[in-house]
Design a protein around this motif. Sequence first.
Motif, PDB file in Angstrom:
ATOM      1  N   GLU A   1     -14.150  15.207  -8.774  1.00 40.33           N
ATOM      2  CA  GLU A   1     -12.682  15.203  -9.134  1.00 40.33           C
ATOM      3  C   GLU A   1     -12.498  15.575 -10.454  1.00 40.33           C
ATOM      4  OE1 GLU A   1     -12.716  10.976  -8.068  1.00 40.33           O
ATOM      5  OE2 GLU A   1     -12.286  11.246  -5.906  1.00 40.33           O
TER       6      GLU A   1
ATOM      7  N   VAL B   1     -15.566  10.129  -0.055  1.00 45.48           N
ATOM      8  CA  VAL B   1     -14.865   8.830  -0.381  1.00 45.48           C
ATOM      9  C   VAL B   1     -15.260   7.632   0.552  1.00 45.48           C
ATOM     10  CG1 VAL B   1     -12.763   7.558  -0.867  1.00 45.48           C
ATOM     11  CG2 VAL B   1     -13.071   9.725  -1.999  1.00 45.48           C
TER      12      VAL B   1
ATOM     13  N   TYR C   1       0.771  -1.191  -0.038  1.00 44.46           N
ATOM     14  CA  TYR C   1       0.081  -0.173   0.046  1.00 44.46           C
ATOM     15  C   TYR C   1       0.857   1.225  -0.074  1.00 44.46           C
ATOM     16  CZ  TYR C   1      -4.007  -2.884   1.292  1.00 44.46           C
ATOM     17  OH  TYR C   1      -4.914  -3.918   1.190  1.00 44.46           O
TER      18      TYR C   1
ATOM     19  N   GLU D   1       0.653   4.056  -2.584  1.00 43.69           N
ATOM     20  CA  GLU D   1      -0.847   4.433  -2.805  1.00 43.69           C
ATOM     21  C   GLU D   1      -1.088   5.316  -1.510  1.00 43.69           C
ATOM     22  OE1 GLU D   1      -3.476   2.225  -5.778  1.00 43.69           O
ATOM     23  OE2 GLU D   1      -2.790   0.889  -3.900  1.00 43.69           O
TER      24      GLU D   1
ATOM     25  N   MET E   1      -6.446  12.612  -7.629  1.00 45.78           N
ATOM     26  CA  MET E   1      -6.411  11.133  -7.692  1.00 45.78           C
ATOM     27  C   MET E   1      -5.660  10.375  -6.806  1.00 45.78           C
ATOM     28  SD  MET E   1      -9.339  11.274  -9.069  1.00 45.78           S
ATOM     29  CE  MET E   1      -9.682   9.272  -9.248  1.00 45.78           C
ATOM     30  N   LYS E   2      -4.580  10.867  -6.568  1.00 45.79           N
ATOM     31  CA  LYS E   2      -3.725  10.279  -5.486  1.00 45.79           C
ATOM     32  C   LYS E   2      -4.288  10.239  -4.362  1.00 45.79           C
ATOM     33  CE  LYS E   2       0.766  11.177  -7.338  1.00 45.79           C
ATOM     34  NZ  LYS E   2       1.884  12.085  -7.169  1.00 45.79           N
TER      35      LYS E   2
ATOM     36  N   SER F   1      -7.462  10.613  -3.582  1.00 47.55           N
ATOM     37  CA  SER F   1      -8.752   9.813  -3.694  1.00 47.55           C
ATOM     38  C   SER F   1      -8.485   8.606  -3.321  1.00 47.55           C
ATOM     39  CB  SER F   1      -9.574  10.126  -4.984  1.00 47.55           C
ATOM     40  OG  SER F   1     -10.532   9.468  -5.043  1.00 47.55           O
ATOM     41  N   ARG F   2      -7.465   7.928  -3.815  1.00 42.90           N
ATOM     42  CA  ARG F   2      -7.058   6.443  -3.800  1.00 42.90           C
ATOM     43  C   ARG F   2      -6.514   6.176  -2.286  1.00 42.90           C
ATOM     44  NH1 ARG F   2      -8.239   1.958  -4.467  1.00 42.90           N
ATOM     45  NH2 ARG F   2      -6.464   0.334  -4.671  1.00 42.90           N
TER      46      ARG F   2
ATOM     47  N   ARG G   1     -16.966  11.043  -8.754  1.00 42.50           N
ATOM     48  CA  ARG G   1     -16.091  11.342 -10.201  1.00 42.50           C
ATOM     49  C   ARG G   1     -16.378  12.835 -10.641  1.00 42.50           C
ATOM     50  NH1 ARG G   1     -14.412   6.645  -8.383  1.00 42.50           N
ATOM     51  NH2 ARG G   1     -13.587   7.802  -7.155  1.00 42.50           N
TER      52      ARG G   1
ATOM     53  N   GLU H   1      -9.682   5.946  -0.149  1.00 41.40           N
ATOM     54  CA  GLU H   1     -10.597   4.878  -0.482  1.00 41.40           C
ATOM     55  C   GLU H   1      -9.723   3.769   0.279  1.00 41.40           C
ATOM     56  OE1 GLU H   1     -12.272   4.418  -4.066  1.00 41.40           O
ATOM     57  OE2 GLU H   1     -12.788   2.226  -3.650  1.00 41.40           O
ATOM     58  N   ILE H   2      -8.582   3.622   0.213  1.00 39.94           N
ATOM     59  CA  ILE H   2      -7.633   2.597   0.589  1.00 39.94           C
ATOM     60  C   ILE H   2      -7.984   2.425   2.447  1.00 39.94           C
ATOM     61  CG2 ILE H   2      -5.389   1.597   1.554  1.00 39.94           C
ATOM     62  CD1 ILE H   2      -4.787   2.249  -1.354  1.00 39.94           C
TER      63      ILE H   2
END
Length: 492
Positions: free
Chosen positions: A349, A299, A55, A58, A84-85, A87-88, A346, A91-92
């Motif tokens: 973003e 998110v 991980y 990310e 987006m970095k 956002s990811r 989306r 989410e993780i």
Amino acid sequence: MGIRTGQQYIDALKSRKPEVWLNGKLVESVYDEPYFHQPIQEIAKLFDLQSDPNYQDELTHICKETGERVANSFLFAKSYEDIMKRSRAFEIVARQTFGLMGRTPDFLNTVVTSLAQNSWFLAKYNQDWAKNIENYYRHLRDNDIFLTHAIVNPQNDRSKTSQEQADQFTHLGVVEETTQGIIVRGAKMLATLAAITDEVIIYSFPGFAPGDERYALAFAVPVDVEGLKIICREPLQDGTRSTFDHPLASRYEEMDALLIFEDVLVPWDKVFLYNNVEAANLLYPMTGIAEQPAHQSGVRGYVKLAFAVEVACKVADSIGVDQFLNVQRDLGELVQSVEVIRALLRTAEHEFTITPQGEARLNPEALETIRGMMPEMYPRAIEVMQTIGAGGLLMMPTEADFDNPELRPSIDSHYGGRAGVDAEERIKIFKLAWDLCGEAFGMRALQYERYYTGDPIRKRAIYYTKFKNQHKFELVESILSKENGKAVKQST
Ligand SMILES: Cc1cc2nc3c(=O)[nH]c(=O)nc-3n(C[C@H](O)[C@H](O)[C@H](O)COP(=O)(O)OP(=O)(O)OC[C@H]3O[C@@H](n4cnc5c(N)ncnc54)[C@H](O)[C@@H]3O)c2cc1C
């Protein structure tokens, strides 16, 4: 230092002695208190994840200023790629707790990052405030500090302003200035996870009027600062509940608390705003602290809603009721509600803008729509789950029943579901559902979705008023401006 491990977070926790009150007793050691045991482990896991090779790339990046690895929630968003970095990473983190822990460290990291990225706004009023928030951002980022926050005045008497309350320090305000800093007194709510965090940041929603100067302030202090009382609400679990019986409540309980400041000294270098009604009222609109944290919350909320919808579907499937049209309709609605939130995220973003200062800000309309819809969509998912699970939700045996060899044959023959679903599977699904839609834990999770970001009624009213003031109503104007002649007869 950069990113911390779970053990480093726990060591820091053990080294402090905040004044935490729980069930009428002063907590001797937060780490050793059974009520806090599981949430501490969950937060520690999140810190550990940052060092996990699966991980790390990310969740973190190398900080240009220090060369150290730091969390992506500290990234200054300047482009779509940065958005987006983040956002990811959000989410993780959210997936680790199924979106059920709302105040994981990434939430307030995002708030302070946003304030620091917009320190130009504070500099307009006071250069020291700007310097202080920038330094505080570096302190959080470079030491991976876990923050809680309290931005709302306790309810007491909502028909009166802070200055009109029974005591002028019912709500948190400044008592006096000293050479070292400001002395603050009074209460703020609702500090989620306060007992197991490192520090607390205070700021407020807008709404200050002249005369409210002493309440118009923003600052940060460690949770064990002298004079800070942390009074926890009634716990929803006691740290000993079975994970079989309560798979969620036993793991993800986020303790909330009222903070009472009894003449706490806030050093000048931790004061971000003070004695200025205008600056306090403009803090939200000017610094992005509405939008940037709303991205993290959007998110996280998306993951939580998707999880609740999956649970509702599994409940229906396990007893074969999703063969019925009405059940399919309700579940279809829930699946679509998840898609609505995903689409809004989306949109938010993709439709970002760059501020004159170079910050990438997500589309505020899409984010605000998520904030408006979630307080209805999440409770609806819970309602559907309650309706579909019906009486069965209450009828599940306990782990002790299940493990008793005398009872087990009866349980195996009477608790199974549709063909192919045995008793163990069905019991586990229904217990999961009950934690979400029946337990006090689930009711708090629902109340969180309604209120974590402020009163949804007033927020939607503000949204409409802004829409009305800024919208040109071109479609209506265009039809009204067409010639108003009599109807022309069609020739046959
Ligand atoms: C589980 C949970 C966790 C939370 N975690 C945090 C946290 O970590 N940190 C934090 O700072 N906050 C947190 N919040 C608090 C949250 O910010 C507040 O609950 C929220 O802002 C709503 O304020 P309130 O609860 O005081 O409700 P109120 O503002 O008192 O509203 C109560 C009711 O009165 C109505 N009402 C009140 N005033 C008006 C008015 N002027 N005009 C019209 N109607 C009015 C509202 O519509 C509502 O129905 C959390 C809340 C919950 C439920």
